[in-house]
Design a protein around this motif. Structure first.
Motif, PDB file in Angstrom:
ATOM      1  N   LEU A  42      -3.657  -3.076   1.180  1.00 47.41           N
ATOM      2  CA  LEU A  42      -2.871  -2.836   2.391  1.00 47.41           C
ATOM      3  C   LEU A  42      -2.616  -1.346   2.607  1.00 47.41           C
ATOM      4  O   LEU A  42      -2.694  -0.837   3.726  1.00 47.41           O
ATOM      5  CB  LEU A  42      -1.534  -3.574   2.312  1.00 47.41           C
ATOM      6  CG  LEU A  42      -1.582  -5.086   2.527  1.00 47.41           C
ATOM      7  CD1 LEU A  42      -0.220  -5.696   2.254  1.00 47.41           C
ATOM      8  CD2 LEU A  42      -2.032  -5.401   3.939  1.00 47.41           C
ATOM      9  N   LEU A  43      -2.309  -0.633   1.533  1.00 46.16           N
ATOM     10  CA  LEU A  43      -2.074   0.814   1.642  1.00 46.16           C
ATOM     11  C   LEU A  43      -3.319   1.532   2.134  1.00 46.16           C
ATOM     12  O   LEU A  43      -3.241   2.427   2.974  1.00 46.16           O
ATOM     13  CB  LEU A  43      -1.635   1.384   0.290  1.00 46.16           C
ATOM     14  CG  LEU A  43      -0.232   1.037  -0.159  1.00 46.16           C
ATOM     15  CD1 LEU A  43       0.040   1.648  -1.528  1.00 46.16           C
ATOM     16  CD2 LEU A  43       0.799   1.502   0.833  1.00 46.16           C
ATOM     17  N   LYS A  45      -5.721   0.298   3.981  1.00 45.38           N
ATOM     18  CA  LYS A  45      -5.914  -0.021   5.401  1.00 45.38           C
ATOM     19  C   LYS A  45      -4.989   0.812   6.280  1.00 45.38           C
ATOM     20  O   LYS A  45      -5.386   1.304   7.332  1.00 45.38           O
ATOM     21  CB  LYS A  45      -5.656  -1.502   5.646  1.00 45.38           C
ATOM     22  CG  LYS A  45      -6.802  -2.391   5.220  1.00 45.38           C
ATOM     23  CD  LYS A  45      -6.523  -3.834   5.582  1.00 45.38           C
ATOM     24  CE  LYS A  45      -7.638  -4.742   5.131  1.00 45.38           C
ATOM     25  NZ  LYS A  45      -7.348  -6.152   5.433  1.00 45.38           N
ATOM     26  N   ASP A  46      -3.736   0.986   5.843  1.00 43.27           N
ATOM     27  CA  ASP A  46      -2.786   1.792   6.620  1.00 43.27           C
ATOM     28  C   ASP A  46      -3.228   3.240   6.706  1.00 43.27           C
ATOM     29  O   ASP A  46      -3.011   3.907   7.712  1.00 43.27           O
ATOM     30  CB  ASP A  46      -1.389   1.715   6.001  1.00 43.27           C
ATOM     31  CG  ASP A  46      -0.690   0.402   6.331  1.00 43.27           C
ATOM     32  OD1 ASP A  46      -1.182  -0.311   7.232  1.00 43.27           O
ATOM     33  OD2 ASP A  46       0.340   0.103   5.686  1.00 43.27           O
ATOM     34  N   LYS A  47      -3.844   3.753   5.645  1.00 52.60           N
ATOM     35  CA  LYS A  47      -4.304   5.142   5.673  1.00 52.60           C
ATOM     36  C   LYS A  47      -5.437   5.321   6.668  1.00 52.60           C
ATOM     37  O   LYS A  47      -5.534   6.349   7.326  1.00 52.60           O
ATOM     38  CB  LYS A  47      -4.764   5.583   4.282  1.00 52.60           C
ATOM     39  CG  LYS A  47      -3.633   5.908   3.362  1.00 52.60           C
ATOM     40  CD  LYS A  47      -4.154   6.423   2.037  1.00 52.60           C
ATOM     41  CE  LYS A  47      -3.021   6.692   1.078  1.00 52.60           C
ATOM     42  NZ  LYS A  47      -3.500   7.130  -0.224  1.00 52.60           N
ATOM     43  N   HIS A  51      -2.054   6.112  13.602  1.00 50.80           N
ATOM     44  CA  HIS A  51      -1.193   5.652  14.686  1.00 50.80           C
ATOM     45  C   HIS A  51      -1.074   6.750  15.737  1.00 50.80           C
ATOM     46  O   HIS A  51      -0.765   7.896  15.413  1.00 50.80           O
ATOM     47  CB  HIS A  51       0.188   5.292  14.150  1.00 50.80           C
ATOM     48  CG  HIS A  51       0.126   4.268  13.057  1.00 50.80           C
ATOM     49  ND1 HIS A  51      -0.200   2.961  13.296  1.00 50.80           N
ATOM     50  CD2 HIS A  51       0.334   4.363  11.714  1.00 50.80           C
ATOM     51  CE1 HIS A  51      -0.176   2.293  12.160  1.00 50.80           C
ATOM     52  NE2 HIS A  51       0.138   3.115  11.174  1.00 50.80           N
TER      53      HIS A  51
END
Length: 181
Positions: A42-43, A45-47, A51
Motif C-alpha cells: 500500500l505504501l 502504491k501511495d508513493k 496527488h
C-alpha cells in the motif's frame, strides 16, 4: 516418577497457542509477515500516485467584492502555470547538464573515511571547549585565592603593640560597601 518429571512430560505434549517458528507451526508469524507485506505494498502504491495539489477556489464571495476575488484568482492561476513551465524548463536543463558529467558514487571506504574525519573534528572541538572551560575555571580560582590572601593580609595587620589594626579593617569594610553600591 516424581511429580516434577510428570509435569515436565505433560507440558511438552500439551502446547497452547498457535505454536512457534521453531516447532514448524509459525502460523502467527506467517500472518504477521503477510500483514507487513500488504502494508508495504500500500505504501508503494501511495508513493507512485501523485496527488494533484491545485488551489481550488470554490468559496462564496460577497457580491460587492466578487470581481476582486475573481481577478485575484485568475492572477494566481497564471502565476502557477508560469511557475510549472519554468520548473519543467529548469528540470530539462538540469537533466541535460547532468548526463555528460555523471557523478561518481563514493565507495564505502570513502564514506567511512569522511565519517571518521567528521567524528575526529567533533572530538577535537569538544576537547578544545573543555580545555577552554578548564583554563577559565583555573583563572577564576587563582583570582579568588589572590583576593582572599589580600583580604587576609589586610585584616591580620597589627599595631606596634600587637593589637589588631582597626583602621585597616574599617577601610576594608567601607571599600566593600562602596563596591556593592
Amino acid at each position: 516418577m516424581t511429580r516434577e518429571a510428570k509435569r515436565r512430560r505433560n507440558s511438552r505434549h500439551f502446547k497452547t497457542g498457535w505454536g512457534s517458528v521453531k516447532e514448524g507451526k509459525g502460523f502467527a508469524f506467517q500472518q504477521k509477515e503477510k500483514v507487513k507485506r500488504q502494508y508495504k505494498k500500500l505504501l508503494r502504491k501511495d508513493k507512485r500516485v501523485q496527488h494533484p495539489q491545485e488551489v481550488e477556489y470554490t468559496e462564496n464571495y460577497p457580491d460587492h467584492l466578487r470581481h476582486l476575488y475573481l481577478a485575484e484568482e485568475e492572477i494566481l492561476k497564471k502565476l502557477s502555470k508560469k511557475a510549472k513551465h519554468e520548473e519543467s524548463v529548469t528540470n530539462q536543463l538540469d537533466s541535460q547538464a547532468e548526463t555528460p558529467k555523471k557523478k561518481k558514487k563514493k565507495s564505502s571506504y570513502q564514506k567511512t573515511k569522511e565519517e571518521y574525519e567528521k567524528r575526529q573534528a567533533e572530538y577535537k572541538k569538544k576537547k578544545e571547549a573543555a580545555e577552554k572551560r578548564q583554563k577559565e575555571k583555573e583563572e577564576a580560582q587563582m583570582k579568588y585565592k589572590e583576593q582572599k590572601l589580600e583580604k587576609y593580609r589586610m585584616l591580620c595587620k597589627k599595631t606596634r603593640t600587637g593589637q589588631p589594626n582597626l583602621n585597616l579593617q574599617m577601610e576594608y569594610l567601607l571599600k566593600k560597601i562602596q563596591d556593592r553600591t
